[in-house]
Motif scaffolding. Sequence first.
Motif, mmCIF file in Angstrom:
data_model
loop_
_atom_site.group_PDB
_atom_site.id
_atom_site.type_symbol
_atom_site.label_atom_id
_atom_site.label_comp_id
_atom_site.label_asym_id
_atom_site.label_seq_id
_atom_site.Cartn_x
_atom_site.Cartn_y
_atom_site.Cartn_z
ATOM 1 N N GLN A 275 0.818 -1.209 0.000
ATOM 2 C CA GLN A 275 0.000 0.000 0.000
ATOM 3 C C GLN A 275 0.860 1.272 0.000
ATOM 4 O OE1 GLN A 275 -3.620 0.868 0.194
ATOM 5 N NE2 GLN A 275 -3.440 -0.981 -1.054
ATOM 6 N N ARG A 276 1.967 1.225 0.723
ATOM 7 C CA ARG A 276 2.865 2.408 0.738
ATOM 8 C C ARG A 276 3.401 2.685 -0.664
ATOM 9 N NH1 ARG A 276 4.254 0.681 6.022
ATOM 10 N NH2 ARG A 276 5.917 -0.682 5.278
ATOM 11 N N ILE A 277 3.734 1.632 -1.384
ATOM 12 C CA ILE A 277 4.240 1.814 -2.751
ATOM 13 C C ILE A 277 3.141 2.379 -3.644
ATOM 14 C CG2 ILE A 277 5.160 0.642 -4.790
ATOM 15 C CD1 ILE A 277 6.389 -1.448 -2.890
ATOM 16 N N LYS B 170 0.350 4.065 -2.838
ATOM 17 C CA LYS B 170 -0.123 5.399 -2.486
ATOM 18 C C LYS B 170 0.931 6.482 -2.735
ATOM 19 C CE LYS B 170 -3.635 3.853 0.776
ATOM 20 N NZ LYS B 170 -4.717 4.072 -0.182
ATOM 21 N N SER B 171 2.179 6.086 -2.919
ATOM 22 C CA SER B 171 3.217 7.069 -3.246
ATOM 23 C C SER B 171 3.344 7.259 -4.755
ATOM 24 C CB SER B 171 4.573 6.637 -2.675
ATOM 25 O OG SER B 171 5.020 5.440 -3.296
ATOM 26 N N SER B 172 2.526 6.548 -5.515
ATOM 27 C CA SER B 172 2.572 6.638 -6.974
ATOM 28 C C SER B 172 1.909 7.932 -7.425
ATOM 29 C CB SER B 172 1.845 5.442 -7.599
ATOM 30 O OG SER B 172 1.718 5.604 -8.973
ATOM 31 N N GLU B 173 2.671 8.773 -8.119
ATOM 32 C CA GLU B 173 2.141 10.034 -8.636
ATOM 33 C C GLU B 173 2.600 10.191 -10.073
ATOM 34 O OE1 GLU B 173 2.912 13.342 -6.122
ATOM 35 O OE2 GLU B 173 2.065 12.397 -4.344
ATOM 36 N N GLU B 174 2.047 9.381 -10.921
ATOM 37 C CA GLU B 174 2.522 9.321 -12.294
ATOM 38 C C GLU B 174 1.704 10.191 -13.242
ATOM 39 O OE1 GLU B 174 4.322 4.816 -12.109
ATOM 40 O OE2 GLU B 174 2.240 5.099 -12.692
ATOM 41 N N PRO C 243 -2.732 12.521 -9.114
ATOM 42 C CA PRO C 243 -2.020 11.291 -8.767
ATOM 43 C C PRO C 243 -2.809 10.066 -9.223
ATOM 44 C CG PRO C 243 -2.031 12.804 -6.911
ATOM 45 C CD PRO C 243 -2.944 13.384 -7.945
ATOM 46 N N THR D 15 2.638 0.218 -12.644
ATOM 47 C CA THR D 15 2.987 0.393 -11.228
ATOM 48 C C THR D 15 2.714 -0.885 -10.456
ATOM 49 O OG1 THR D 15 2.392 2.735 -11.373
ATOM 50 C CG2 THR D 15 2.589 1.788 -9.159
#
Length: 374
Positions: free
Chosen positions: A301-303, A305-309, A314, A320
């Motif tokens: 989940q951390r990976i 939710k940090s996705s801003e592609e 976001p 991803t």
Amino acid sequence: MANIQALGELINWVDVRNKGVISDNLLGINIDKFFMPSVANIIGTDLSSYKLIRNKQFACNPMHVGRDEKMPIALYMDDSPSIVSPAYFVFEVKDAAKINPEYLMLWFRRAEFDRECWYHTDGSVRGGITWDEILEMTVPVPSIEEQNELVKSYRNIERRIQIKKEINDNLEAQAITLFNEYFMFEIENAEHTFGEYVSFAQGTQVPVDEQLSSNKPNTVRFVRIIDYTTDGQEPPRYIYPPNNSTYINDDEVAVVRYGNIGLIGRRFSGIIANNLFKVVPKNLEITNHFIYYYLNHPKIQRILKSSEESSAMPAIKHSTVANLPINSINSEQLHLFELFASKIERVIVENKGEIVSLSQMSTNILSSLASLSR
């Protein structure tokens, strides 16, 4: 027969400040009308100007009604006082022998109350509402005995809903524990990527005016983010299936692409919306239960939710999820986990069905309050 009275006849303004810092527990109010810990950073802040709120007092945020189309309002039930923003309205009933505060909160929970508040908003960007406008609103006041019965019925239903939710949380926690033991060791050094085991199918864009509120012949359910975020308590929508649309079964897993990115949904059947995509096992080396618990794991989940592609918003791309790290899957452990998770899932689905039914009963109680004013 209920007496129709203006709120101004029933409630008093309360403005007691936190002098001497009686409390440092700062609360906000969400749009579901519950108190929640405030996200504001209060380190180094003078808390003496904040408003105290005590047992059986109400607080509301009058500033965003026009924007959110809801009045964030809640009844405080704790014995120890807390604090709220100086901008909030705090009030209490004048006479609890005449109107039960919990009955009044039932009235505030009605969708019709939110619509009336929205109607009175001041037309600013945020759309605020004044205290005087709140005082002019009316509420039916039946006998205190009838109020108490309504409150008791609502409380009992909500308690049953909470018990069912706690049972489901406990069951999922058991599955998570077993899943972590079997599969989530040292994924930082994993030798595979998730895309080796799964493929993806994108949801479908359907205009709102083509979504139906009832299930007509040849229509199917249109599964949206809100279905997952409300556990099916939002009224369903139906559509005539477009060409090349993606259908999801209730045991399959969907990922929210943007908005509430990384939310993992399942337990609904229908055609999924464009802001969702389905994650499909490529072969028998992986199962839908595995996919669900893997994607919900805190590390994963951390990976996600940090996705801003996307520069505009976001978002999560298929790539991803495909590039997520994963260990080799032991077939014997997968079989044991599948047996365990399948048993748990049957109980969870049954409980969720009962939660939806109970929630409808709660809604019916709130709706019945309107008849008191006739």
